[in-house]
Design an enzyme around this catalytic site. Structure first.
Site, short mmCIF file in Angstrom:
data_model
loop_
_atom_site.label_atom_id
_atom_site.label_comp_id
_atom_site.label_asym_id
_atom_site.label_seq_id
_atom_site.Cartn_x
_atom_site.Cartn_y
_atom_site.Cartn_z
N GLY A 1 0.83 -1.20 0.00
CA GLY A 1 0.00 0.00 0.00
C GLY A 1 0.86 1.25 0.00
O GLY A 1 2.01 1.22 0.48
N GLN B 1 2.96 10.01 1.26
CA GLN B 1 4.22 9.25 1.21
C GLN B 1 5.03 9.56 -0.05
O GLN B 1 6.21 9.21 -0.12
CB GLN B 1 3.95 7.75 1.30
CG GLN B 1 3.45 7.33 2.68
CD GLN B 1 3.13 5.85 2.71
OE1 GLN B 1 2.07 5.44 2.29
NE2 GLN B 1 4.07 5.05 3.18
N CYS C 1 5.82 -0.42 7.04
CA CYS C 1 5.43 0.75 6.25
C CYS C 1 6.62 1.17 5.38
O CYS C 1 7.75 1.19 5.86
CB CYS C 1 5.07 1.88 7.19
SG CYS C 1 4.60 3.41 6.36
N LEU C 2 6.36 1.49 4.13
CA LEU C 2 7.45 1.91 3.22
C LEU C 2 8.13 3.19 3.71
O LEU C 2 9.28 3.45 3.37
CB LEU C 2 6.92 2.10 1.80
CG LEU C 2 6.51 0.81 1.06
CD1 LEU C 2 5.92 1.15 -0.30
CD2 LEU C 2 7.68 -0.15 0.90
N HIS D 1 -4.41 0.84 7.60
CA HIS D 1 -3.07 1.44 7.64
C HIS D 1 -3.00 2.66 6.70
O HIS D 1 -2.50 3.72 7.08
CB HIS D 1 -2.04 0.38 7.26
CG HIS D 1 -0.62 0.87 7.20
ND1 HIS D 1 0.35 0.39 8.06
CD2 HIS D 1 0.00 1.76 6.39
CE1 HIS D 1 1.49 1.00 7.78
NE2 HIS D 1 1.31 1.82 6.76
N HIS E 1 -2.81 7.01 7.20
CA HIS E 1 -1.82 7.95 6.62
C HIS E 1 -2.48 9.26 6.20
O HIS E 1 -1.87 10.33 6.30
CB HIS E 1 -1.15 7.34 5.38
CG HIS E 1 0.07 6.50 5.67
ND1 HIS E 1 1.21 7.02 6.24
CD2 HIS E 1 0.32 5.19 5.44
CE1 HIS E 1 2.12 6.05 6.34
NE2 HIS E 1 1.60 4.93 5.87
CO CO Z 1 2.50 3.10 5.65
#
Ligand code: CO
Length: 155
Positions: free
Chosen positions: A46, A51, A92-93, A134, A138
């Protein structure tokens, strides 16, 4: 399509509340395409607007085995139902190499718009429910760390 830079924890943009998408234009489509490509290359399930440095309510998710087959795009998503609970590890990335146990609903239903502005509902269970929670977090400036019960080795 292009790979965009993934913003990491510590970047202020990740703590901000995202704005509603109002224009369903080519620019949005490029953003969604880039986000999907960026997420796939990074090996994530995701990714959200903030991000990649865009403070907009956009999410891409793919929890499938084969990239491209289970692509989900959520614009202006809102969780409207949730039930049960599950505890599992999450990462998480934007927070590389950190994993923690997080409790999430077992099943959620989200209402969102597609890239053309059309509203739809989607129900997900298990990993998909986890990803929806999740990623929508964000959009409110919330990173999964806020929910971590206990840190663990890896996913
Ligand atoms: Co994340």
């Amino acid at each position: 399509m292009a790979i965009r830079e993934i913003r990491l924890e510590g970047d202020e943009i990740l703590t901000k509340k995202c704005k509603e998408v109002k224009l369903f234009n080519e620019r949005l489509h490029t953003l969604l395409d880039d986000m999907y490509e960026t997420m796939t290359k990074a090996g994530g399930v995701g990714l959200t607007g903030p991000q990649v440095g865009v403070l907009k309510r956009v999410v891409v998710i793919d929890v499938g085995e084969t990239p491209g087959e289970n692509k989900i795009e959520l614009v202006n998503p809102e969780i409207i139902e949730s039930e049960g609970s599950q505890r599992d590890s999450e990462g998480c990335l934007s927070v590389p190499d950190i994993f923690g146990i997080v409790e999430r609903p077992k099943k959620v239903t989200v209402r969102a718009q597609d890239r053309y502005g059309k509203w739809f509902k989607l129900t997900g269970e298990d990993l998909l429910a986890r990803a929806i929670c999740h990623e929508t977090d964000h959009l409110e400036g919330i990173i999964f760390r806020e929910h971590v019960i206990e840190y663990c080795e890896k996913k």
